[in-house]
Design a protein around this motif. Structure first.
Motif, mmCIF file in Angstrom:
data_model
loop_
_atom_site.group_PDB
_atom_site.id
_atom_site.type_symbol
_atom_site.label_atom_id
_atom_site.label_comp_id
_atom_site.label_asym_id
_atom_site.label_seq_id
_atom_site.Cartn_x
_atom_site.Cartn_y
_atom_site.Cartn_z
ATOM 1 N N SER A 1 -43.091 23.596 -76.544
ATOM 2 C CA SER A 1 -42.846 24.500 -75.410
ATOM 3 C C SER A 1 -42.958 25.974 -75.789
ATOM 4 C CB SER A 1 -41.451 24.239 -74.821
ATOM 5 O OG SER A 1 -41.336 22.908 -74.368
ATOM 6 N N ALA A 2 -43.384 26.253 -77.019
ATOM 7 C CA ALA A 2 -43.382 27.641 -77.496
ATOM 8 C C ALA A 2 -44.217 28.560 -76.615
ATOM 9 C CB ALA A 2 -43.887 27.694 -78.945
ATOM 10 N N ALA A 3 -45.456 28.165 -76.315
ATOM 11 C CA ALA A 3 -46.349 29.032 -75.545
ATOM 12 C C ALA A 3 -45.861 29.220 -74.115
ATOM 13 C CB ALA A 3 -47.762 28.464 -75.555
ATOM 14 N N LYS A 4 -45.109 28.264 -73.614
ATOM 15 C CA LYS A 4 -44.639 28.324 -72.224
ATOM 16 C C LYS A 4 -43.348 29.126 -72.097
ATOM 17 C CE LYS A 4 -43.020 24.447 -70.611
ATOM 18 N NZ LYS A 4 -41.563 24.686 -70.375
ATOM 19 N N ASP A 5 -42.480 29.027 -73.093
ATOM 20 C CA ASP A 5 -41.133 29.586 -72.955
ATOM 21 C C ASP A 5 -40.926 30.954 -73.597
ATOM 22 O OD1 ASP A 5 -40.559 27.274 -71.650
ATOM 23 O OD2 ASP A 5 -39.332 26.388 -73.234
ATOM 24 N N LEU A 6 -41.823 31.367 -74.507
ATOM 25 C CA LEU A 6 -41.603 32.617 -75.227
ATOM 26 C C LEU A 6 -42.696 33.636 -74.937
ATOM 27 C CD1 LEU A 6 -40.433 31.409 -78.768
ATOM 28 C CD2 LEU A 6 -39.035 32.370 -76.935
ATOM 29 N N ALA B 1 -49.485 23.665 -79.619
ATOM 30 C CA ALA B 1 -48.214 24.399 -79.463
ATOM 31 C C ALA B 1 -48.509 25.895 -79.258
ATOM 32 C CB ALA B 1 -47.312 24.152 -80.661
ATOM 33 N N ALA B 2 -47.859 26.771 -80.045
ATOM 34 C CA ALA B 2 -48.082 28.208 -79.877
ATOM 35 C C ALA B 2 -49.507 28.610 -80.220
ATOM 36 C CB ALA B 2 -47.103 29.001 -80.751
ATOM 37 N N GLY B 3 -50.231 27.734 -80.943
ATOM 38 C CA GLY B 3 -51.616 28.018 -81.286
ATOM 39 C C GLY B 3 -52.549 28.049 -80.089
ATOM 40 N N SER B 4 -52.060 27.693 -78.908
ATOM 41 C CA SER B 4 -52.876 27.831 -77.695
ATOM 42 C C SER B 4 -53.124 29.296 -77.368
ATOM 43 C CB SER B 4 -52.198 27.132 -76.508
ATOM 44 O OG SER B 4 -50.933 27.723 -76.235
ATOM 45 N N GLN B 5 -52.302 30.188 -77.952
ATOM 46 C CA GLN B 5 -52.542 31.626 -77.842
ATOM 47 C C GLN B 5 -53.522 32.023 -78.949
ATOM 48 O OE1 GLN B 5 -51.533 33.515 -75.478
ATOM 49 N NE2 GLN B 5 -49.857 32.362 -74.533
#
Length: 233
Positions: free
Chosen positions: A100-105, A144-148
């Protein structure tokens, strides 16, 4: 005084669970206090670890708390939390690899976590094992956050460096010696190549200056001849 990373803590999303929110507020109040005892440090750290722990382990699965823990371990917090860069790296990785990193932060928080992790890996103080390396590779692959894209880029740099360090750490002495010898030879070759390029450029400049000087002398001689002819007339 107050903890310098407090502005980052204040940007974290608030947990939906009222109990979790209460624990987060308690931890923030301790970190903001002017006078903090060893017991206070231990309590704040325990509160944050409970928040970050998965629900299956009795925690609240509030992974943003890992950012606060990462900063505490990265810089230390007097009087009872020493600098522990390995633990800081694991906390940063825990944030970046959470689904949920990319969605929540906010992207700024993710970028900061990725650059801090990359710096720890580059410094050789992250100490990531095979399991952590696999999770880092997943982030570097866009999960995860790597989608950014920016996070993915930093994670890729960190993964390549961490993979090399892990590979070199598992080398036997003979293999390590051969690798170091190859690196030394390659370094000397690069130095010789750089010197050759420098000398070639210097020779080119000298030829160009000589050519320019010859042209200038020819021009001056031509002008002098024209002047003599005009005076004879």
């Amino acid at each position: 005084g107050t903890w310098p990373k407090m502005e980052v803590v204040n940007r974290l999303p608030k947990p939906a669970d009222p109990v979790a929110l209460g624990r987060l507020v308690d931890a923030q109040q301790i970190l903001c206090s002017r006078c903090v005892s060893e017991d206070d440090c231990a309590q704040a750290k325990q509160l944050l670890e409970d928040l970050a722990a998965p629900e299956s382990e009795g925690g609240f699965d509030y992974f943003p708390a890992l950012l606060t823990l990462a900063s505490l371990h990265h810089t230390g917090f007097e009087p009872a939390i020493p600098v522990d860069e390995k633990q800081a790296a694991r906390c940063y990785l825990g944030v970046l690899s959470h689904e949920s990193a990319a969605k929540d932060l906010e992207i700024e928080l993710l970028d900061d976590a990725a650059t801090q992790l990359c710096g720890l890996v580059k410094a050789g103080t992250a100490g990531l094992g095979k399991e952590e390396l696999q999770r880092l590779e997943e982030v570097a692959s866009g999960e995860a956050a790597g989608s950014q894209p920016s996070v993915k880029g930093w994670a890729r740099f960190a993964f390549q460096d961490a993979e090399r360090q892990l590979r070199e750490a598992s080398e036997d002495p003979a293999t390590r010696e051969r690798r170091l010898q190859r690196a030394e030879v390659a370094g000397r070759r690069r130095l010789l190549d750089a010197r050759a390029v420098h000398l070639s450029a210097a020779r080119h400049r000298r030829r160009r200056h000589r050519k320019h000087g010859l042209i200038q002398r020819s021009v001056r001689r031509y002008q002098q001849r024209r002047l003599h002819r005009s005076l004879r007339r």
